[in-house]
Design an enzyme around this catalytic site. Sequence first.
Site, short mmCIF file in Angstrom:
data_model
loop_
_atom_site.label_atom_id
_atom_site.label_comp_id
_atom_site.label_asym_id
_atom_site.label_seq_id
_atom_site.Cartn_x
_atom_site.Cartn_y
_atom_site.Cartn_z
N VAL A 31 0.84 -1.19 0.00
CA VAL A 31 0.00 0.00 0.00
C VAL A 31 0.88 1.24 0.00
O VAL A 31 2.01 1.22 0.46
CB VAL A 31 -0.94 0.00 1.22
CG1 VAL A 31 -1.96 -1.12 1.10
CG2 VAL A 31 -0.15 -0.15 2.51
N ARG A 74 7.35 5.90 7.29
CA ARG A 74 7.49 4.60 6.65
C ARG A 74 7.21 3.47 7.64
O ARG A 74 6.68 2.42 7.26
CB ARG A 74 8.89 4.48 6.06
CG ARG A 74 9.13 5.42 4.88
CD ARG A 74 10.56 5.31 4.35
NE ARG A 74 10.76 6.18 3.21
CZ ARG A 74 11.21 7.41 3.26
NH1 ARG A 74 11.49 7.95 4.43
NH2 ARG A 74 11.39 8.12 2.16
N VAL A 83 11.15 0.01 3.99
CA VAL A 83 11.94 -0.97 3.25
C VAL A 83 12.87 -1.80 4.13
O VAL A 83 13.09 -2.98 3.85
CB VAL A 83 12.72 -0.28 2.11
CG1 VAL A 83 13.82 0.61 2.64
CG2 VAL A 83 13.26 -1.32 1.14
N ASP A 118 18.55 8.14 -0.67
CA ASP A 118 19.01 9.14 0.29
C ASP A 118 20.48 9.49 0.04
O ASP A 118 20.87 10.66 0.10
CB ASP A 118 18.85 8.61 1.72
CG ASP A 118 17.47 8.05 1.97
OD1 ASP A 118 16.57 8.81 2.31
OD2 ASP A 118 17.30 6.83 1.79
N ARG A 157 20.62 11.70 -2.93
CA ARG A 157 20.21 13.06 -2.58
C ARG A 157 21.33 13.79 -1.85
O ARG A 157 21.60 14.98 -2.12
CB ARG A 157 18.96 13.00 -1.69
CG ARG A 157 17.70 12.57 -2.41
CD ARG A 157 16.60 12.22 -1.43
NE ARG A 157 15.35 11.87 -2.10
CZ ARG A 157 14.40 11.11 -1.57
NH1 ARG A 157 14.55 10.63 -0.34
NH2 ARG A 157 13.30 10.83 -2.25
N HIS A 166 16.10 3.76 6.07
CA HIS A 166 15.59 4.64 5.01
C HIS A 166 14.38 5.33 5.60
O HIS A 166 13.24 4.88 5.47
CB HIS A 166 15.21 3.81 3.78
CG HIS A 166 14.49 4.60 2.72
ND1 HIS A 166 14.98 5.77 2.21
CD2 HIS A 166 13.30 4.38 2.10
CE1 HIS A 166 14.14 6.24 1.30
NE2 HIS A 166 13.11 5.42 1.22
#
Length: 310
Positions: free
Chosen positions: A77, A85, A119, A145, A148, A172
Amino acid sequence: MKVGIVGSGMVGSATAYALALLGVAREVVLVDLDRKLAQAHAEDILHATPFAHPVWVRAGSYGDLEGARAVVLAAGVAQRPGETRLQLLDRNAQVFAQVVPRVLEAAPEAVLLVATNPVDVMTQVAYRLSALPPGRVVGSGTILDTARFRALLAEHLRVAPQSVHAYVLGEHGDSEVLVWSSAQVGGVPLLEFAEARGRALSPEDRARIDEGVRRAAYRIIEGKGATYYGIGAGLARLVRAILTDEKGVYTVSAFTPEVEGVLEVSLSLPRILGAGGVEGTVYPSLSPEEREALRRSAEILKEAAFALGF
């Protein structure tokens, strides 16, 4: 070479698109409970292949995963605006209990590449459900990450991000650890390079970059509902590393016997990725503050997995 993707939502379809554009696989099979959705994405992506690489993209069933070298698990979902998360955990663990056994029945030799959030905990869930060697269950972890972090450092320093070597470790998510102490640019320590470049990193600069990395997903989700392009490209890059036996170093999540005193937890560390999945872990040099932050991150993930019985 065949790659399977279970879950044809935004992340799964973006991954399939990236695989096709990059020419990573010869065949990509999309599996989803919503067969019409999988078929629509497959057909749309297939129509892009004349402009890219000859990749056969199709919808299929679990049985069509037979022979796949890697299977991306993107079923689950979606993350809601403002939802962490870890709050996704209960809902997505139930999905994996149905998905993982069916994938392995069809493709028992595949490397499982977990993309579903949260995750790190989902990597632990998949590892426990699969009974595979730990290296064959790989989470996308902090690859995005880390990308980024490198991109924002590169922007500040006005260099190419490919020349920046810096990692984000741990979860994460909210407790992730930006490793400043061992970051380098062109082989030169970060702070030394920044001074020489005339682009010194002030405390305000560091706070801005930290915020930019740590809150990026929340900003994107608030603006358009989900993140998928960046992680789709990252997953395609991991698939390439597996299919080519690259043995490159990536900050992916995997089951770890011990990290900073925390036992049996899945989280991101720099790991060597090849045909067998994770083939080794490179533990970086950390400052005392970074080690403590990594320990706290590991504890958060350990507690979340333990609450589910994993």
